[in-house]
Design a protein around this motif. Structure first.
Motif, PDB file in Angstrom:
ATOM      1  N   SER A  74       0.813  -1.216   0.000  1.00 27.16           N
ATOM      2  CA  SER A  74       0.000   0.000   0.000  1.00 27.16           C
ATOM      3  C   SER A  74       0.849   1.270   0.000  1.00 27.16           C
ATOM      4  O   SER A  74       0.326   2.367  -0.168  1.00 27.16           O
ATOM      5  CB  SER A  74      -0.952   0.005   1.197  1.00 27.16           C
ATOM      6  OG  SER A  74      -0.219  -0.128   2.393  1.00 27.16           O
ATOM      7  N   ALA A  75       2.161   1.142   0.176  1.00 27.73           N
ATOM      8  CA  ALA A  75       3.041   2.315   0.141  1.00 27.73           C
ATOM      9  C   ALA A  75       3.329   2.781  -1.283  1.00 27.73           C
ATOM     10  O   ALA A  75       3.844   3.882  -1.479  1.00 27.73           O
ATOM     11  CB  ALA A  75       4.358   2.000   0.853  1.00 27.73           C
ATOM     12  N   PHE A  76       3.035   1.956  -2.275  1.00 24.53           N
ATOM     13  CA  PHE A  76       3.291   2.353  -3.659  1.00 24.53           C
ATOM     14  C   PHE A  76       2.417   3.541  -4.040  1.00 24.53           C
ATOM     15  O   PHE A  76       1.209   3.531  -3.822  1.00 24.53           O
ATOM     16  CB  PHE A  76       3.027   1.199  -4.626  1.00 24.53           C
ATOM     17  CG  PHE A  76       4.051   0.099  -4.561  1.00 24.53           C
ATOM     18  CD1 PHE A  76       3.679  -1.213  -4.820  1.00 24.53           C
ATOM     19  CD2 PHE A  76       5.373   0.357  -4.271  1.00 24.53           C
ATOM     20  CE1 PHE A  76       4.615  -2.240  -4.777  1.00 24.53           C
ATOM     21  CE2 PHE A  76       6.316  -0.658  -4.221  1.00 24.53           C
ATOM     22  CZ  PHE A  76       5.927  -1.966  -4.474  1.00 24.53           C
ATOM     23  N   GLN A  77       3.039   4.573  -4.604  1.00 23.73           N
ATOM     24  CA  GLN A  77       2.307   5.777  -4.982  1.00 23.73           C
ATOM     25  C   GLN A  77       2.553   6.178  -6.433  1.00 23.73           C
ATOM     26  O   GLN A  77       1.787   6.956  -6.982  1.00 23.73           O
ATOM     27  CB  GLN A  77       2.753   6.951  -4.106  1.00 23.73           C
ATOM     28  CG  GLN A  77       2.485   6.792  -2.635  1.00 23.73           C
ATOM     29  CD  GLN A  77       2.976   8.003  -1.889  1.00 23.73           C
ATOM     30  OE1 GLN A  77       2.508   9.121  -2.117  1.00 23.73           O
ATOM     31  NE2 GLN A  77       3.940   7.814  -1.006  1.00 23.73           N
TER      32      GLN A  77
ATOM     33  N   THR B 212       2.373   7.723 -13.613  1.00 27.60           N
ATOM     34  CA  THR B 212       1.286   8.431 -12.956  1.00 27.60           C
ATOM     35  C   THR B 212       1.493   8.405 -11.452  1.00 27.60           C
ATOM     36  O   THR B 212       2.192   7.540 -10.917  1.00 27.60           O
ATOM     37  CB  THR B 212      -0.075   7.789 -13.276  1.00 27.60           C
ATOM     38  OG1 THR B 212      -0.061   6.445 -12.789  1.00 27.60           O
ATOM     39  CG2 THR B 212      -0.357   7.773 -14.751  1.00 27.60           C
ATOM     40  N   TYR B 213       0.866   9.345 -10.827  1.00 31.14           N
ATOM     41  CA  TYR B 213       0.927   9.453  -9.373  1.00 31.14           C
ATOM     42  C   TYR B 213      -0.486   9.264  -8.819  1.00 31.14           C
ATOM     43  O   TYR B 213      -1.416   9.901  -9.274  1.00 31.14           O
ATOM     44  CB  TYR B 213       1.489  10.802  -8.947  1.00 31.14           C
ATOM     45  CG  TYR B 213       1.349  11.081  -7.475  1.00 31.14           C
ATOM     46  CD1 TYR B 213       0.483  12.071  -7.015  1.00 31.14           C
ATOM     47  CD2 TYR B 213       2.079  10.352  -6.541  1.00 31.14           C
ATOM     48  CE1 TYR B 213       0.360  12.331  -5.662  1.00 31.14           C
ATOM     49  CE2 TYR B 213       1.947  10.601  -5.186  1.00 31.14           C
ATOM     50  CZ  TYR B 213       1.088  11.593  -4.752  1.00 31.14           C
ATOM     51  OH  TYR B 213       0.967  11.838  -3.415  1.00 31.14           O
ATOM     52  N   SER B 214      -0.632   8.385  -7.889  1.00 34.25           N
ATOM     53  CA  SER B 214      -1.874   8.164  -7.156  1.00 34.25           C
ATOM     54  C   SER B 214      -3.011   7.702  -8.064  1.00 34.25           C
ATOM     55  O   SER B 214      -2.795   7.268  -9.187  1.00 34.25           O
ATOM     56  CB  SER B 214      -2.243   9.439  -6.396  1.00 34.25           C
ATOM     57  OG  SER B 214      -3.159   9.124  -5.359  1.00 34.25           O
ATOM     58  N   SER B 215      -4.222   7.773  -7.604  1.00 34.32           N
ATOM     59  CA  SER B 215      -5.359   7.232  -8.342  1.00 34.32           C
ATOM     60  C   SER B 215      -5.813   8.148  -9.454  1.00 34.32           C
ATOM     61  O   SER B 215      -5.562   9.348  -9.428  1.00 34.32           O
ATOM     62  CB  SER B 215      -6.530   6.996  -7.376  1.00 34.32           C
ATOM     63  OG  SER B 215      -6.289   5.901  -6.551  1.00 34.32           O
TER      64      SER B 215
END
Lengths: 110, 114
Positions: A28-31, A50-53
């Motif tokens: 879950s630390a992957f961003q 890309t960064y985040s959702s």
């Protein structure tokens, strides 16, 4: 279980099809999420990161990240025989060290 | 700038010999990475430099492997007493403050140990 899971394929589609390539991950630390294309006996070539959702579009390519499901996708529109390659997903958190999936082999036939 | 350069492209060596590979990153990139890739697998992290400092090494990196980046420019990866299991593609990547998470890879050095 590996941190990043990716179906090796091969995925075979006709020219002009929409291709969907996917990866799941457990950390879950992957961003930061990246997609690479790799032709046989060549180094990986960065397609997008890309960064985040959310979604990011670049030409025929769209990257999608769903952090709640720990699932990322790459869509290729109007696929061409020249898109035939292995597609690698990669991701990292604050360590600056990308972790790669094993890659999905894509074959686009005329 | 022509991207990340790796030399040689191919290396065939006998088991037990030492080999050295070179990587020239993109000139303004301060972070440099070494990965190893075997057939049908994704790249596996070996080690990483920020400028001349080696900040992280993988558990995969046995004591037969050593990497340097003198003066924070090019880097070398040396494998001593090569084994058949060392046969793989060795990839170098770099990135910098402006490209951040856009890591650029070289074409790799393919090592075959016979």
């Amino acid at each position: 279980q590996k941190e990043v899971e990716q179906d090796p394929g091969p995925l075979s589609v006709p020219e002009g099809a929409i291709v969907s390539l996917n990866c799941t991950y457990s950390n879950s630390a992957f961003q930061y999420f990246m997609w690479y294309r790799q032709y046989s006996r060549k180094g990986p070539e960065l397609l997008m990161y890309t960064y985040s959702s959310g979604n990011k579009e670049d030409g025929r390519f769209t990257a999608q990240v769903d952090k709640s499901s720990k699932y990322i996708s790459l869509f290729i529109r109007d696929s061409q025989p020249s898109d035939s390659a292995t597609y690698l997903c990669a991701m990292t958190g604050g360590s600056y060290i990308p972790t790669f999936g094993r890659g999905t082999s894509l074959i686009v036939h005329p | 700038d022509t991207g990340v350069s790796q030399d040689p492209r191919h290396k065939i060596t006998k088991r037990g010999q030492n080999v050295t590979f070179r990587c020239d990153p993109i000139s303004e990139h301060n972070r440099l990475y070494w990965y190893r890739q075997t057939l049908g697998q994704g790249p596996e992290f070996l080690t990483y430099f920020q400028n001349e400092a080696q900040l992280e090494k993988s558990r995969l990196l046995s004591d037969r492997f050593s990497a340097e980046r003198p003066k924070g420019s090019f880097s070398t990866l040396e494998i001593q007493r090569t084994e058949q299991g060392d046969s793989a593609m060795y990839l170098c990547a770099s990135t910098g403050r402006r490209t951040n998470y856009g890591y650029t890879f070289g074409s790799g050095t393919r090592l075959t140990v016979v």
